[in-house]
Design a protein around this motif. Structure first.
Motif, short mmCIF file in Angstrom:
data_model
loop_
_atom_site.label_atom_id
_atom_site.label_comp_id
_atom_site.label_asym_id
_atom_site.label_seq_id
_atom_site.Cartn_x
_atom_site.Cartn_y
_atom_site.Cartn_z
N MET A 1 79.57 26.72 59.53
CA MET A 1 80.15 26.05 58.35
C MET A 1 79.64 24.61 58.26
O MET A 1 79.70 23.87 59.24
N LEU A 2 79.15 24.25 57.09
CA LEU A 2 78.67 22.88 56.84
C LEU A 2 79.52 22.30 55.72
O LEU A 2 79.75 22.97 54.72
N GLU A 3 79.99 21.09 55.92
CA GLU A 3 80.85 20.50 54.89
C GLU A 3 80.52 19.01 54.73
O GLU A 3 80.50 18.27 55.71
N LEU A 4 80.24 18.61 53.50
CA LEU A 4 80.01 17.20 53.21
C LEU A 4 81.18 16.69 52.40
O LEU A 4 81.64 17.37 51.47
N ASP A 5 81.65 15.50 52.74
CA ASP A 5 82.83 14.96 52.07
C ASP A 5 82.58 13.51 51.65
O ASP A 5 82.51 12.63 52.50
#
Lengths: 252, 378
Positions: A1-5
């Protein structure tokens, strides 16, 4: 899982390449980054891969991502298998050399991309498409479930583009999460569940169906673009979903 | 043709994407991975063993030939007697010539040649450029200045190494600063940075020789700068042993990491290797080796360029093989050249002169013959 915030990056203060980029890449899906030249596609994928530290926002990655750089030459003519083996660097101690499990992982990754036959060829003697497959195999050999690819189909002829896209679809079917930048909106139409548009007027993220429209793409690239449906029943395989590709109005 | 995810043939090999070591029952038609892995390991051992044998033969020959010729079987006997109780038929003179006169010289030549060659190979990897060598990037000039300064001040042999090492490192640091900027092509920056660094330290060497006392220190400095192993003693071997073998051991231990580093900083970082600290470890090791070699032999040029090139043509660019092979081949080369230097004429030809006379044309031929096969530089 890759998540940019809320990720923002600038090479100098108050000169942002982009700001406020937020999206998630769940397993088994692909997210495509589109934008004109100089819009910061490569910068964004480098931030996502952990190669650049963003000035603001956070990049969350369950494990380090496998990164596939834009195809490039190598200063030394390593064999294809040795190139793929280098993907195992995280798993090999500083003063050690790859062991048999690393060799097996590298060979399996080469088989996975359909390039096992190239293992003893020297990297610079391979065609652009073959080099791209080797670089993808190197990222797979690292063992990460997330792949970040910087323009994986750039510089390839049509057949090799199809080869790379087919491989990426297979990797998605295997449950990998893909983030790729591309100059080809048709590749995004073919692959991506979600897209990130890096435009002059800001960043837009959303589903492919929502953002890969005539109006959005025309505005993004500053040239009239239409998406058209096509059928693909000539090859004897049933096609469950209608396909779309793009047509550029080049003018006269 | 662009296949959709729904096309059945895409699903034919659905399995975990994580390439852990798979089950023993590999699907038919795939390569035998274990056998391939084994083959790769022998591919490392065989060239290294062959080069080691070559070096041993060259060293024994070098111990035998000279103005006082010793038969080969006597040389082997004398050497064997040092480690095992075997009867020796050689005369006392032969034993003295082999053990006290020629052995330190051969060992010193081996250390100098091996060190400069492995140092050159490692520098070429981290600068990603097969045209880099300790001389071209100015490290040798820096080390020469440090050594000349130590001789001028009348410091002992260990401070000679220390001075060479400190100034060699200083030269490397200077070059690194010059080449680390964003502007310009890497090749141009390395060559220009090397010219700048080299000529700066050469000027300092000239300054040292200018202010040296012509009756005492000047002859020592000039003789040392000419480049030779003719004054070899076991003390000099001991002085060179620690920095050369120590640096070479670090480089050999890092041999696979050096492969990854040679892909460039971005690729190395993406593969999980932090390039900056690793590069500094390699640079310091090379400076240590060059300092050790320069301290005992002065400036012996072209070895660090020609030998890695030759080795790469033979075994390919993989540093797992290339680094040890370069060391052994470089050692054999300098032992051979030094033997020619002391036997070809009644007087001695300085070693540095001979390596340059051989190295330059050989390198030219290598460049012409085999450009595409071993490296692919833009």
């Amino acid at each position: 899982m890759l998540e940019l915030d809320g990720v923002g990056f600038g090479y100098s203060p108050r000169d942002w390449v982009f700001r406020g980029v937020s999206f998630r890449v769940p397993p088994g899906t692909a997210t495509a980054v589109l934008g004109p030249n100089g819009s910061g596609k490569t910068t964004l994928v480098r931030c996502a891969a952990g190669l650049l530290d963003p000035q603001e926002g956070t990049v969350r990655l369950s494990e380090s991502a496998g990164y596939v750089p834009q195809a490039h030459g190598s200063a030394f003519a390593y064999r294809a298998l040795d190139m793929v083996l280098m993907g195992r660097a995280r798993h090999v101690g500083v003063f050690r050399t790859p062991g048999s499990s690393d060799h097996e992982a590298a060979l399996e990754a080469m088989e996975r991309v359909g390039a096992a036959g190239l293992r003893d060829r020297r990297f610079p003697t391979l065609s652009g498409g073959e080099q791209q497959l080797i670089l993808i195999a190197r990222a797979i050999a690292a063992g990460s479930p997330v792949l970040v690819l910087d323009e994986p189909a750039t510089g390839l002829d049509l057949k090799n583009q199809a080869r790379v896209l087919t491989l990426l679809r297979e990797l998605m079917a295997d449950g990998m999460a893909l983030l790729l930048s591309t100059h080809h909106p048709d590749h995004a139409l073919h692959l991506a569940d979600r897209v990130v548009l890096l435009g002059r007027s800001g960043v837009r993220t959303g589903s492919a169906a929502e953002l890969l429209t005539d109006a959005q793409l025309s505005a993004l690239y500053g040239v009239r673009v239409s998406t058209v449906a096509y059928s693909d029943d000539g090859d004897g395989f049933p096609s469950s979903t209608p396909r779309r590709t793009i047509v550029v109005h080049y003018g006269s | 043709m662009l296949d959709g995810a729904g096309a059945p043939r895409l699903r034919k090999r659905v399995r975990p994407a994580l390439p852990r070591a798979g089950p023993a029952s590999a699907p038919a038609g795939t390569v035998d991975r274990k056998a391939t892995a084994r083959r790769r390991e022998t591919a490392v051992v065989v060239p290294v063993a062959l080069t080691a044998c070559f070096l041993a033969v060259v060293a024994v020959l070098a111990l035998a030939v000279g103005r006082y010729s010793v038969p080969l079987d006597h040389v082997v006997q004398i050497l064997t007697a040092q480690i095992a109780p075997v009867p020796v038929q050689a005369s006392a003179t032969e034993q003295n010539v082999v053990l006290l006169v020629r052995l330190p010289r051969v060992l010193l030549a081996l250390l100098v040649g091996g060190g400069l060659a492995i140092g050159g190979a490692a520098l070429q990897a981290i600068f990603r450029n097969p045209l880099v060598s300790p001389e071209i990037i100015g490290v040798s000039a820096g080390a020469s200045f440090g050594g000349a300064l130590a001789l001028l001040l009348g410091l002992g042999p260990f401070l000679l190494v220390g001075g060479s090492f400190a100034c060699g490192l200083l030269a490397l640091g200077t070059l690194f600063l010059i080449t680390s900027g964003r502007a310009g092509t890497p090749m141009l920056k390395i060559v220009l940075g090397g010219v700048v660094t080299g000529s700066f330290f050469s000027a300092l060497v000239a300054l040292v020789t200018y202010i040296a006392d012509p009756n005492t220190t000047l002859p020592a400095i000039v003789f040392w700068l000419l480049g030779s192993v003719s004054t070899a003693t076991f003390t000099k071997v001991a002085v060179a042993l620690i920095p050369v073998l120590g640096g070479a051991a670090v480089l050999v231990a890092l041999r696979w990491r050096i492969n990854v580093l040679s892909l460039g900083d971005e690729d190395a970082a993406a593969l999980g290797v932090r390039p900056r600290p690793l590069r500094w470890v390699v640079l310091v090791s090379v400076a240590l080796i060059v300092a050790g070699a320069v301290a005992v032999s002065g400036a012996v040029s072209w070895v660090g360029l020609v030998i890695p090139h030759l080795a790469r043509m033979w075994v390919g660019p993989d540093h797992r093989v290339l680094l040890p092979v370069s060391f052994l081949l470089g050692g054999a080369y300098i032992v051979l050249v030094d033997t020619i230097a002391r036997t070809a004429t009644a007087g001695e030809i300085p070693l540095g002169v001979l390596t340059a006379l051989i190295g330059a044309p050989v390198f030219f031929l290598l460049l012409r013959r085999n450009r595409e096969k071993v490296w692919d530089s833009a």
